[in-house]
Enzyme design. Structure first.
Site, short mmCIF file in Angstrom:
data_model
loop_
_atom_site.label_atom_id
_atom_site.label_comp_id
_atom_site.label_asym_id
_atom_site.label_seq_id
_atom_site.Cartn_x
_atom_site.Cartn_y
_atom_site.Cartn_z
N CYS A 1 1.63 10.13 -30.15
CA CYS A 1 0.73 9.92 -29.01
C CYS A 1 -0.28 8.79 -29.20
O CYS A 1 -0.28 7.84 -28.41
CB CYS A 1 -0.02 11.20 -28.70
SG CYS A 1 1.04 12.47 -28.02
N THR B 1 3.20 11.66 -20.44
CA THR B 1 2.04 10.78 -20.33
C THR B 1 2.50 9.50 -19.64
O THR B 1 3.32 8.76 -20.17
CB THR B 1 1.49 10.47 -21.74
OG1 THR B 1 1.13 11.71 -22.32
CG2 THR B 1 0.29 9.56 -21.68
N ALA C 1 -12.11 10.90 -42.22
CA ALA C 1 -11.57 9.60 -42.63
C ALA C 1 -10.22 9.82 -43.31
O ALA C 1 -9.99 10.86 -43.92
CB ALA C 1 -12.55 8.91 -43.57
N GLY C 2 -9.33 8.87 -43.18
CA GLY C 2 -8.01 9.03 -43.77
C GLY C 2 -7.25 7.72 -43.77
O GLY C 2 -7.86 6.64 -43.63
N LEU D 1 -1.53 18.68 -26.00
CA LEU D 1 -1.06 19.52 -27.11
C LEU D 1 -1.05 18.75 -28.41
O LEU D 1 -0.55 17.63 -28.47
CB LEU D 1 0.37 20.01 -26.83
CG LEU D 1 0.61 20.67 -25.47
CD1 LEU D 1 2.08 21.03 -25.32
CD2 LEU D 1 -0.27 21.90 -25.33
N ARG D 2 -1.58 19.38 -29.46
CA ARG D 2 -1.46 18.79 -30.79
C ARG D 2 -0.24 19.37 -31.47
O ARG D 2 -0.06 20.59 -31.46
CB ARG D 2 -2.69 19.11 -31.64
CG ARG D 2 -3.93 18.34 -31.31
CD ARG D 2 -5.10 18.98 -31.99
NE ARG D 2 -5.17 20.39 -31.61
CZ ARG D 2 -5.90 21.30 -32.25
NH1 ARG D 2 -6.60 20.97 -33.30
NH2 ARG D 2 -5.92 22.56 -31.84
N GLU D 3 0.55 18.52 -32.10
CA GLU D 3 1.67 19.04 -32.87
C GLU D 3 1.13 19.95 -33.96
O GLU D 3 0.11 19.67 -34.57
CB GLU D 3 2.48 17.89 -33.48
CG GLU D 3 3.19 17.10 -32.41
CD GLU D 3 4.13 16.05 -33.00
OE1 GLU D 3 4.55 16.20 -34.15
OE2 GLU D 3 4.42 15.10 -32.28
N GLU E 1 -0.66 16.79 -20.56
CA GLU E 1 -0.77 17.78 -21.65
C GLU E 1 -1.70 17.23 -22.73
O GLU E 1 -1.80 16.02 -22.91
CB GLU E 1 0.61 18.11 -22.21
CG GLU E 1 1.45 16.91 -22.65
CD GLU E 1 1.13 16.41 -24.03
OE1 GLU E 1 0.50 17.16 -24.78
OE2 GLU E 1 1.49 15.26 -24.34
C1 UDX Z 1 -2.73 14.11 -30.25
C2 UDX Z 1 -3.85 14.73 -29.41
O1 UDX Z 1 -4.75 15.46 -30.26
C3 UDX Z 1 -3.27 15.62 -28.33
O2 UDX Z 1 -4.31 16.12 -27.51
C4 UDX Z 1 -2.30 14.78 -27.50
O3 UDX Z 1 -1.73 15.52 -26.47
C5 UDX Z 1 -1.21 14.20 -28.39
O4 UDX Z 1 -1.83 13.43 -29.42
P1 UDX Z 1 -1.19 14.88 -32.27
O5 UDX Z 1 -0.66 13.49 -32.26
O6 UDX Z 1 -0.22 16.01 -32.35
O7 UDX Z 1 -2.09 15.16 -30.98
O8 UDX Z 1 -2.13 15.04 -33.55
P2 UDX Z 1 -3.67 15.03 -33.88
O9 UDX Z 1 -4.01 16.29 -34.57
O10 UDX Z 1 -4.50 14.66 -32.73
O11 UDX Z 1 -3.72 13.86 -34.98
C6 UDX Z 1 -3.31 12.54 -34.68
C7 UDX Z 1 -3.49 11.64 -35.87
O12 UDX Z 1 -4.85 11.41 -36.14
C8 UDX Z 1 -2.88 12.16 -37.17
O13 UDX Z 1 -2.26 11.11 -37.84
C9 UDX Z 1 -4.08 12.67 -37.94
O14 UDX Z 1 -3.91 12.64 -39.34
C10 UDX Z 1 -5.15 11.66 -37.50
N1 UDX Z 1 -6.51 12.19 -37.62
C11 UDX Z 1 -6.93 13.21 -36.82
C12 UDX Z 1 -7.39 11.62 -38.54
O15 UDX Z 1 -7.03 10.69 -39.27
N2 UDX Z 1 -8.67 12.10 -38.60
C13 UDX Z 1 -9.11 13.12 -37.82
O16 UDX Z 1 -10.30 13.48 -37.94
C14 UDX Z 1 -8.21 13.70 -36.90
#
Ligand code: UDX
Length: 446
Positions: free
Chosen positions: A263, A122, A255-256, A153-155, A151
């Site tokens: 990322c 990125t 919510a969290g 990609l979600r972890e 990309e």
């Molecule tokens: C993210 C993007 O989704 C992905 O497309 C990008 O390439 C990299 O960043 P990632 O960081 O792996 O992926 O995780 P993701 O599932 O997106 O969650 C990111 C954070 O947001 C986590 O801490 C998760 O707990 C939080 N989250 C996600 C929430 O608090 N609420 C949600 O509804 C979704």
């Protein structure tokens, strides 16, 4: 096609393994000799579901290999991806591009014949121009194009995201480069994945825009959750009510305790800095960055309040440390703000995470690590769920209540319901939901 990945980190390794699985011949390069030696023996440097099997199968079939020296692979490559790290530069939040530029220079010296060099890391808008200039400088007569292919990609779901993406974004300036990229992604035409072809700068910015938008969505629902607590409303029902509107969509409305990971925090900050420098600030993103930082700390205050205003001398069982489930990644995890704040308030923290202990030990001090969820709860006063791992979703709540001295469960991911917790004899606190709801307030979507 012959593909080379420069950088065998998270993105490079997953992408490399998936391209190999598409049938291309892939060489993954990294300067870390231990990592490469490990990969050759089948040892994964990261935890990602299914990755070991995918890597193993493609190595066996001769389509995927690993090396520290890029010379041989680059000389015969059709496409070279730059997938090296772009950490936040210390002090100013800009993306640190030194690894990208060093890789570009090395690649420039080694390419033979027409090669497309693609930034997968990125990178801020305009980086492709600089990569092109660097390669032109070290290899004035080389035949090459520079493209951008961000990309998404979600972890924890990276392989599926790679193989069944919502879209692929390609930014390139010549037809020749676009053709090579189309050929590379041809296996995805079978499932009719849209390929968004655009200019290089647009592709670079699209990646930041996507991540920032998702971060805004999370930041928004978190603030609505706070408001729900004041108003006696239920944020999960609101997420459903608004998410069914196709213009809004149901995803990323949980919510969290705030977003973390490698990322969103980094990319929102980098976008903010770039936008500021270009004189076109993204004030909405700025507000979300600040609100998210604040939120992580506010979660520790929420725990203290739920415990009656004082946690000094209490033992708090923390379930889940990673920034989300199905990863061992602790980067910017909310737990890194919450746990030290609870310790500072005088609590002893005992934690369990299915995959995160090794990483967590690098960042947290004075935490006792338990061998399982119930071991973690035993003899603690109260419990806090920070990460929604599957194995925390089906705990025997009666057993949980029996193990906790204060019978208090704080659920920062809203994975349980008030009634089930109450039936088990627990005092239950969640996010943005009334502590007790009349039956008529139960969600029904007919
Ligand atoms: C993210 C993007 O989704 C992905 O497309 C990008 O390439 C990299 O960043 P990632 O960081 O792996 O992926 O995780 P993701 O599932 O997106 O969650 C990111 C954070 O947001 C986590 O801490 C998760 O707990 C939080 N989250 C996600 C929430 O608090 N609420 C949600 O509804 C979704």
């Amino acid at each position: 096609m012959h593909v080379v990945m420069i950088g065998t980190g998270y993105v490079g390794l997953v992408s490399g393994a998936c391209f190999a699985d598409f049938g291309h011949t892939v060489t993954c390069i990294d300067t870390d000799a231990d990592k490469i030696a490990g990969l050759k023996r089948g040892v994964m440097p990261i935890y990602e579901p299914g990755l070991d099997v995918l890597v193993g199968a493609n190595v066996r079939d001769g389509r995927l290999s690993f090396a520290t020296d890029p010379a041989e692979a680059i000389a015969t490559a059709d496409v070279v991806f730059l997938a090296v790290g772009t950490p936040s530069r210390r002090g100013d939040g800009h993306a640190d591009l030194s690894y990208v530029y060093a890789a570009a220079e090395a690649v420039g010296r080694l390419i033979r014949g027409y090669t497309v060099i693609v930034t997968k890391s990125t990178v801020p808008v305009g980086t492709g121009d600089e990569v092109e200039a660097i390669i032109r400088r070290v290899a004035p007569h080389a035949e090459f194009d520079v493209a951008s292919n961000p990309e998404f990609l979600r972890e924890g779901a990276a392989i599926n995201d790679f193989k069944r993406p919502d879209r692929v974004v390609v930014g390139a300036e010549t037809e020749r480069a676009i053709e090579v990229m189309r050929e590379l992604y041809r296996p995805l035409y079978l499932n009719e994945t849209p390929l968004v072809v655009t200019g290089r700068r647009t592709a670079e910015l699209a990646k930041y825009a996507a991540n920032a938008f998702l971060a805004v969505k999370i930041g928004f629902i978190n603030e609505i959750a706070d408001l729900c607590e004041q108003a006696g409303a239920n944020v999960q029902h609101i997420a459903r009510a608004i998410g069914l509107d196709k213009r809004i969509g149901p995803k990323f409305l949980n919510a969290g305790p705030g977003y973390g990971g490698s990322c969103f925090p980094k990319d929102t900050l980098a976008l903010s800095r770039t936008a500021h420098d270009m004189g076109s600030p993204v004030t909405i993103v700025d507000a979300v960055i600040a609100a998210n930082e604040q939120r992580k700390l506010a979660m520790a205050q929420l725990v203290v309040q739920a415990a009656g205003g004082n946690v000094a001398g209490k033992t708090i069982a923390v379930l889940g440390l990673t920034f989300k489930p199905n990863t061992d990644d602790m980067r910017e995890a909310p737990s890194l703000a919450i746990v030290p704040a609870l310790q500072a308030a005088g609590a002893t923290v005992r934690a369990f995470d299915p995959e995160g202990h090794q990483e967590a030990k690098k960042h947290l001090t004075g935490v006792e690590f338990a061998s399982g969820p119930y071991e973690c709860l035993e003899g603690a006063d109260l419990a806090v769920i920070i990460t929604e791992w599957d194995q925390f979703r089906a705990l025997d709540l009666t057993r949980v209540a029996a193990l906790l001295d204060d019978k208090l469960l704080i659920d920062l991911r809203n994975i349980y319901g008030f009634e089930d917790a109450a039936k088990a004899g627990l005092t239950y606190r969640s996010i943005g939901r009334p502590t007790h709801e009349a039956p008529r307030a139960a969600l029904a979507v007919g």
